[in-house]
Design a protein around this motif. Structure first.
Motif, mmCIF file in Angstrom:
data_model
loop_
_atom_site.group_PDB
_atom_site.id
_atom_site.type_symbol
_atom_site.label_atom_id
_atom_site.label_comp_id
_atom_site.label_asym_id
_atom_site.label_seq_id
_atom_site.Cartn_x
_atom_site.Cartn_y
_atom_site.Cartn_z
ATOM 1 N N SER A 1 0.810 -1.220 0.000
ATOM 2 C CA SER A 1 0.000 0.000 0.000
ATOM 3 C C SER A 1 0.840 1.265 0.000
ATOM 4 N N TYR A 2 2.164 1.150 0.153
ATOM 5 C CA TYR A 2 3.025 2.332 0.087
ATOM 6 C C TYR A 2 2.996 2.943 -1.307
ATOM 7 N N HIS A 3 2.771 2.093 -2.335
ATOM 8 C CA HIS A 3 2.755 2.579 -3.716
ATOM 9 C C HIS A 3 1.452 2.245 -4.440
ATOM 10 N N ASP A 4 0.445 1.796 -3.707
ATOM 11 C CA ASP A 4 -0.820 1.405 -4.331
ATOM 12 C C ASP A 4 -1.918 1.635 -3.305
ATOM 13 N N ASP A 5 -2.909 2.478 -3.641
ATOM 14 C CA ASP A 5 -3.924 2.840 -2.650
ATOM 15 C C ASP A 5 -5.174 1.969 -2.702
ATOM 16 N N SER A 6 -5.104 0.832 -3.358
ATOM 17 C CA SER A 6 -6.266 -0.056 -3.435
ATOM 18 C C SER A 6 -6.441 -0.847 -2.140
ATOM 19 N N LEU A 7 -7.654 -1.329 -1.911
ATOM 20 C CA LEU A 7 -7.908 -2.173 -0.755
ATOM 21 C C LEU A 7 -7.114 -3.470 -0.865
ATOM 22 N N GLU A 8 -6.978 -3.994 -2.090
ATOM 23 C CA GLU A 8 -6.213 -5.237 -2.289
ATOM 24 C C GLU A 8 -4.777 -5.063 -1.791
ATOM 25 N N ALA A 9 -4.169 -3.934 -2.129
ATOM 26 C CA ALA A 9 -2.800 -3.674 -1.677
ATOM 27 C C ALA A 9 -2.756 -3.491 -0.165
ATOM 28 N N ALA A 10 -3.746 -2.781 0.376
ATOM 29 C CA ALA A 10 -3.767 -2.510 1.806
ATOM 30 C C ALA A 10 -3.846 -3.792 2.624
ATOM 31 N N GLN A 11 -4.495 -4.805 2.097
ATOM 32 C CA GLN A 11 -4.678 -6.052 2.833
ATOM 33 C C GLN A 11 -3.545 -7.049 2.609
ATOM 34 N N CYS A 12 -2.599 -6.734 1.725
ATOM 35 C CA CYS A 12 -1.470 -7.640 1.464
ATOM 36 C C CYS A 12 -0.498 -7.611 2.633
ATOM 37 N N ARG A 13 -0.221 -8.767 3.195
ATOM 38 C CA ARG A 13 0.731 -8.838 4.305
ATOM 39 C C ARG A 13 1.683 -10.019 4.163
ATOM 40 N N ASP A 14 1.647 -10.672 2.984
ATOM 41 C CA ASP A 14 2.535 -11.820 2.759
ATOM 42 C C ASP A 14 3.499 -11.575 1.597
ATOM 43 N N GLN A 15 3.619 -10.321 1.185
ATOM 44 C CA GLN A 15 4.567 -9.916 0.156
ATOM 45 C C GLN A 15 4.957 -8.484 0.452
ATOM 46 N N PHE A 16 5.977 -7.978 -0.236
ATOM 47 C CA PHE A 16 6.415 -6.625 0.055
ATOM 48 C C PHE A 16 7.076 -6.019 -1.173
ATOM 49 N N MET A 17 7.276 -4.715 -1.101
ATOM 50 C CA MET A 17 8.029 -4.015 -2.131
ATOM 51 C C MET A 17 9.406 -3.669 -1.579
ATOM 52 N N LEU A 18 10.410 -3.864 -2.417
ATOM 53 C CA LEU A 18 11.766 -3.421 -2.107
ATOM 54 C C LEU A 18 11.976 -2.170 -2.950
ATOM 55 N N GLY A 19 11.964 -1.009 -2.278
ATOM 56 C CA GLY A 19 11.910 0.236 -3.033
ATOM 57 C C GLY A 19 10.596 0.298 -3.791
ATOM 58 N N GLU A 20 10.592 1.027 -4.901
ATOM 59 C CA GLU A 20 9.376 1.121 -5.707
ATOM 60 C C GLU A 20 9.430 0.270 -6.960
#
Length: 534
Positions: free
Chosen positions: A459-478
Motif C-alpha cells: 500500500s506504500y505505492h498502491d492505494d487499493s484495498l487489495e494492496a492494503a490487505q497484502c501482508r505476505d509480500q512486500f516491495m523493495l523500493g518502488e
C-alpha cells in the motif's frame, strides 16, 4: 501488564472515524499478526508488555508511539499511548498526541484523494524523527553468521573458527561473524573466558584475514556474586528497586542484576569495557541483546526514566558502534541500528515463517528500516532443539525471504543440514541477493539520508484495498515486488501487482498490474517482479 483487549474507561483524547478501505500500521512489532489494523477490534497500551507464563512479561521487539494510515493520516507522540481500533474508528489515549490528516464528515475515501501512506510516512520522517545514517554497510553487503544455534551457551575459539571455515569452504561468502552468549566469564564481565578463547586476538586476526568482521554479544545484566557485581554495586552503577535495594530480575538465562541505564557513569563504564575489547583484540562491533521493557518497573529508582525510556536508553547506547544489532528497542526510528526480529521457531505458521513479512513491514513503518528476519530456519533455541532436525524446505523458503530483506543472517550451517537440491536452491537465493545488492544499497543510502523505507507494504505505492490487505509480500523500493513462498509443498504462488507493467524475474514474462496473478513455483523459486519502465 498488557491484558489484551482492555481499554481504560475515560474518554479518548483522539477519536478518529476510519475511512473506507483505510488500514493502519505501527505501534509494536509484537502485534504484527493483527496488522494492518482497521478491519477488526484490537487494543494496545504501548507502555505495557505482553504477559508470559513466568509472570515477568514476554521479551519484546521494536515499538514506537506511531500509527500511520494508508489514507495519509498518522498519530504520533513522544510518549507511549493506548489505542483501540474497531472497524469504524480509532480511539487514542495519551499525552502530546500529534494527529496529521483530515477528518471528513463522510468516511468516503474519495474525500481524501491524493493522501497516501507514503506521504504520511515521509511527514513523520521529516517532522517526528530525524534520520541519522545507517549501521555499518558490512551488515548488508554480506551475510551475518551467528554462532547461537550451532554452539548455544558454549562457544569456543576452536568452534568459532571451524564454524566460519566450514561456511566459507562450502561456498558461502564472507560476512559478519557474531559470537553469541557466554564468550565471557560472567554476565557483566566483558572479558574473554581464556579457557574457551585462549588467544582472542589471533582468532580475530584470522577471521579478518578470511574477510569477516567480528561482533560480540552483550547484555545489560550482571551476574550476582561475581567480582563485577560487587564492584558495580559499590560504585552505584546497578539498578535499584523501589526500596533502594539492588534489583534482581529473572530473564531467559536466570536471575541477574541490571546495569542502571539511567546512570551516565554506568554507561561510561560499559563503553570503556567494550572499547577495550576493540583496542585489545580488534573486535569490530557488538550485538546488544535484552534491554526489554519487561526488565524494568515504574517503581525502580531510575532518575525519572520509565521502563520504555530505559529500553530507549539501551538503544541509544548502541549508536556508539556502527556495527551493531538490536532485538528490543523503543522509539529508535531513524537511528543507525540493525534491528533483528524476535527469535522464531522453525514452523510454517504465524509464529514462525508466517510472521516474518508482517513483522518486518511493521518495523519499517515505525522507522526501523535496517531489519533482519532473525536467523534463517529459526533462532528460538528451545523450539529448534525440540524439532529434532531441520525442515529443509522451510530452511530454503526462510532463506529466500532473507535474501531480499535488508539483512540476511545464518546460524545453522547450511552444508550440515541441506541435501544437494536444497543447498543449490539456497545458493540461487544468495545469487539473487548479489544481483540486486547494488539496488539494495542505493535504498540503504536513501534511507540513511531522508528516512525513506527500504522494505515497504504494497500500500506504500498502491492505494487499493487489495494492496492494503497484502501482508505476505512486500516491495523493495518502488521497483521490485517480492513474494516469497510461505506454504509447505506449494506448487504456485498468488501475487498482487500494483498498477503498471511488471516483469517476472525468472521467465521474463510481463504482467499488467492492478491485479492478482498466479505463477508456478518449485523449491528454488523466489518470485520477484521488476517494474517495467515505459
Amino acid at each position: 501488564m498488557f491484558l489484551g483487549q482492555t481499554v481504560e474507561s475515560r474518554e479518548p483524547d483522539l477519536r478518529i472515524p476510519l475511512l473506507e478501505a483505510e488500514r493502519w500500521w505501527g505501534g509494536a512489532v509484537d502485534d504484527a499478526a493483527h496488522q494492518p489494523y482497521g478491519d477488526q477490534d484490537f487494543s494496545r497500551d504501548l507502555a505495557q508488555v505482553h504477559p508470559s507464563e513466568d509472570g515477568a512479561g514476554a521479551p519484546s521487539n521494536q515499538a514506537a508511539p506511531i500509527l500511520v494510515s494508508t489514507r495519509g493520516r498518522s498519530v504520533s507522540s513522544d510518549r507511549p499511548f493506548r489505542f483501540a481500533f474497531t472497524p469504524e474508528e480509532l480511539k487514542v489515549w495519551g499525552e502530546n498526541l500529534r494527529f496529521v490528516g483530515e477528518r471528513p464528515a463522510s468516511p468516503d475515501a474519495s474525500t481524501l484523494s491524493g493522501q497516501t501512506l507514503a506521504a504520511a510516512f515521509m511527514d513523520l520522517a521529516e517532522n517526528v524523527w530525524t534520520p541519522s545514517g545507517a549501521p555499518d554497510r558490512a551488515l548488508f553487503t554480506g551475510p551475518q553468521y551467528n554462532t547461537w544455534i550451532e554452539m548455544p551457551l558454549h562457544p569456543t575459539q576452536e568452534k568459532v573458527l571451524d564454524y566460519v571455515r566450514n561456511m566459507l569452504d562450502c561456498g558461502m561468502p564472507p560476512g559478519v561473524v557474531m559470537i553469541d552468549d557466554l564468550w565471557a566469564r560472567d554476565y557483566g564481565s566483558w572479558q574473554f573466558d581464556l579457557a574457551a578463547f585462549p588467544d582472542p586476538a589471533a582468532m580475530v586476526r584470522t577471521l579478518h584475514e578470511w574477510g569477516c568482521a567480528v561482533m560480540l554479544w552483550v547484555v545489560p545484566f550482571v551476574s550476582p556474586d561475581s567480582f563485577e557485581f560487587r564492584e558495580l554495586e559499590k560504585a552505584g552503577y546497578l539498578l535499584k528497586d523501589e526500596h533502594g535495594q539492588t534489583a534482581l530480575r529473572r530473564w531467559w538465562n536466570g536471575i541477574s542484576a541490571c546495569l542502571d541505564l539511567s546512570n551516565e557513569c554506568a554507561l561510561k563504564w560499559l563503553k570503556e569495557q567494550l572499547d577495550e575489547l576493540r583496542r585489545s583484540y580488534g573486535i569490530d562491533g557488538f550485538k546488544f541483546d535484552a534491554g526489554d521493557v519487561r526488565d524494568y518497573r515504574d517503581t525502580d529508582q531510575t532518575n525519572g526514566l520509565s521502563p520504555v525510556e530505559m529500553c530507549e536508553a539501551w538503544g541509544k547506547f548502541g549508536t556508539n558502534y556502527p556495527l551493531n544489532e538490536y532485538r528490543a528497542c523503543w522509539k529508535m526510528a531513524g537511528a543507525p541500528l540493525a534491528q533483528r526480529l524476535q527469535d522464531k521457531p522453525p514452523t510454517w505458521d504465524e509464529r514462525g515463517i508466517g510472521a516474518l513479512i508482517p513483522e518486518m513491514l511493521t518495523q519499517a513503518m515505525i522507522g526501523c528500516a535496517y531489519v533482519s528476519p532473525d536467523m534463517i530456519g529459526g533462532g528460538e533455541i528451545v523450539a529448534m532443539t525440540a524439532a529434532g532436525g531441520i525442515d529443509q524446505e522451510l530452511f530454503v523458503r526462510y532463506a529466500q525471504i532473507a535474501a531480499l530483506s535488508p539483512m540476511m543472517q545464518f546460524s545453522v550451517s547450511p552444508a550440515r543440514v541441506l541435501d544437494e537440491p536444497a543447498f543449490d536452491a539456497l545458493q540461487k537465493a544468495l545469487n539473487l541477493r548479489e544481483r540486486y545488492l547494488p539496488y539494495l544499497m542505493e535504498l540503504v543510502e536513501h534511507c540513511a539520508t531522508d528516512g525513506t523505507p527500504i522494505m515497504r507494504p504494497m500500500s506504500y505505492h498502491d492505494d487499493s484495498l487489495e494492496a492494503a490487505q497484502c501482508r505476505d509480500q512486500f516491495m523493495l523500493g518502488e521497483d521490485l515486488v517480492i513474494a516469497p513462498v510461505l506454504t509447505a509443498g506449494a506448487t504456485s504462488r498468488k501475487v498482487y501487482l500494483p498498477a503498471g507493467k511488471w516483469e517476472e524475474n525468472e521467465t521474463q514474462q510481463v504482467f499488467e498490474g492492478g491485479q492478482f496473478v498466479e505463477i508456478p513455483v518449485v523449491l528454488d523459486t523466489l518470485p520477484i517482479f521488476e517494474s517495467v519502465k515505459e
